[in-house]
Design an enzyme around this catalytic site. Structure first.
Site: not given
Ligand code: PLP
Length: 432
Positions: A145, A241, A269
């Site tokens: 994701y 990511d 985050k």
């Molecule tokens: C949470 C998350 C996202 C998306 O971040 P948002 O602030 O919810 O848009 C993208 N990549 C990873 C790995 C995530 O855990």
């Protein structure tokens, strides 16, 4: 358990006003059943719902609260900054301070751009990778994701790697076709994609410690190094990511912990300490293509606003203490061992993956869970019962088998003991 009547009536009202009653799907508890708790307040390792029930919290806003909720210095900093103005739409010095700190902490980042969410970070990093390489296709992994941008809401069909089909209504199939997918830890499948699309792949985007399928291991299998080598050979960029694992598995993220350098890094985050912040950064030569230095456009009205920068600064600056990660490691290891031990005693088949303070306990008879299909094969129905029984015992875990839970610096040894004991009671209840 005491009453959850107020959460129940809140949820009824919310469902009339908001799709599913929530502003982000997993909060609705669809995969585990039961009523989502409406949270009234939080402090340290605890959250309280609107009916006054107390929970030891292992979600921590999905990671950002690594210092625990309402850390006094973070709260004080944000209050001070708010009084001076919440957003200017003009540069402020806190942006320089946070940029300096991020560049200092994360090995692969020489220049950084702040945005407002992880989704924005990944979407922008992809545009940049395409702008830099002049190529259109991207590679991601099944179950990975990376936020909700169109081209990233794609996973493979069953079996071997294949051209993407959209996972969500509203994503044009033509657009999804540019997203190639492969299973985690399957180097042959990735090599095949590169061979079949030579000179056309702009980048691989990967969570170096996947958390959005539940935590899994791409490192000890050699997969991450394999991806690095393949990208270097091909001229594609490697994007880590680290929205979830950045500042979580080490102060410098997975890239520091594993010693593997990506070309671009996405953050989110923890970087905002609970306020909406994301960032992408990397090698200077690539980052200079971003507007206004270069031709890759990306902008944000609230990006770099002082409030969010201050929350990030107060949080990240407290993560530079190596002791913090040692303590998190020890507490998290003890917790996961305790939870697995409880499963064993109750005769429940389970395995777990953990890096630092992010972990998932998988209900499966398999020895390991290291790709999306392994997680699909877990006992998802049992997970739902376990999750709800833990909630009744006052422990708030991530509400899906496909998610990570998080330990914070505010979790005490007593919290860990109480959680392990609660898990024993929860398992006894649902297995008899
Ligand atoms: C949470 C998350 C996202 C998306 O971040 P948002 O602030 O919810 O848009 C993208 N990549 C990873 C790995 C995530 O855990």
């Amino acid at each position: 358990m005491s009453s959850i009547a107020t959460s129940q009536s809140d949820f009824e009202q919310a469902q009339k006003l908001l799709p599913g009653g929530v502003n982000s799907p997993v909060r609705a508890f669809k995969s585990v059943g039961g009523t989502p708790r409406f949270i009234a307040r939080a402090a340290g390792s605890r959250i309280w719902d609107v009916d006054g029930n107390e929970y030891i919290d292992y979600v921590g806003s999905w990671g950002p609260m690594i210092l625990g909720h309402t850390h006094p210095d973070v709260v004080k900093g944000v209050q001070e900054t708010a009084a001076l103005g919440m957003s200017f739409g003009a540069p402020c010095e806190l942006e320089i301070d946070l940029a300096r700190l991020v560049i200092d902490m994360v090995p692969g980042i020489e220049v950084v751009r702040f945005v407002n969410s992880g989704s924005e970070a990944t979407m922008s990093a992809l545009r940049l990778a395409r702008g830099f390489t002049g190529r259109d296709k991207i590679v991601k992994f099944e179950g990975g994701y990376h936020g909700h941008a169109d081209g990233l809401l794609v996973k493979a069909g069953s079996g071997a790697a294949t051209f993407g089909v959209p996972d969500s209504a509203g994503v044009p199939a033509d657009y999804a076709k540019l997203t190639l997918t492969a299973p985690f830890n399957d180097m042959e499948a990735v090599k095949k994609l590169f061979a079949e699309n030579r000179g056309e792949i702009a980048c691989i985007i990967v969570e170096p410690v996947p958390g959005n399928t539940g935590v899994m291991d791409l490192y000890s299998t050699g997969f991450l190094q394999g991806l690095r080598d393949l990208c270097t050979e091909d001229g594609a960029l490697l994007i880590f990511d680290e929205v979830m694992c950045g500042f979580r598995v080490a102060a410098g993220g997975a890239q520091q912990r594993f010693g593997i350098a990506p070309d671009l890094t996405c953050l989110g985050k923890i970087i905002g300490g609970g306020l909406p912040v994301g960032a992408y950064g990397g090698r200077e030569e690539i980052m200079r293509l971003i507007s206004p230095d270069g031709p890759v456009y990306q902008a944000g009205t609230l990006s770099g606003n002082p409030l969010a920068m201050r929350a990030g600064l107060e949080t990240l600056s407290r993560l530079r203490d190596p002791k913090l990660y040692e303590t998190l490691e020890a507490k998290s290891a003890r917790l996961v061992e305790g939870l697995l031990d409880g499963c064993k005693k109750a005769g429940v088949a389970a395995t777990a993956n953990r890096f630092g303070s992010m972990f998932t306990v998988f209900f499966t008879g398999a020895d390991a869970c290291n790709d999306y299909q392994d997680v699909c094969n877990c006992d998802l129905e049992f997970f739902g019962r376990y999750f709800n029984a833990m909630l009744d015992e006052g422990v708030y875990l991530a509400p899906s088998q496909f998610e990570a839970s998080f330990v914070s610096a505010a979790h005490s040894d007593e919290d860990i003991d109480n959680t392990i004991a609660a898990a024993g009671r929860a398992l006894a209840k649902i297995t008899t």
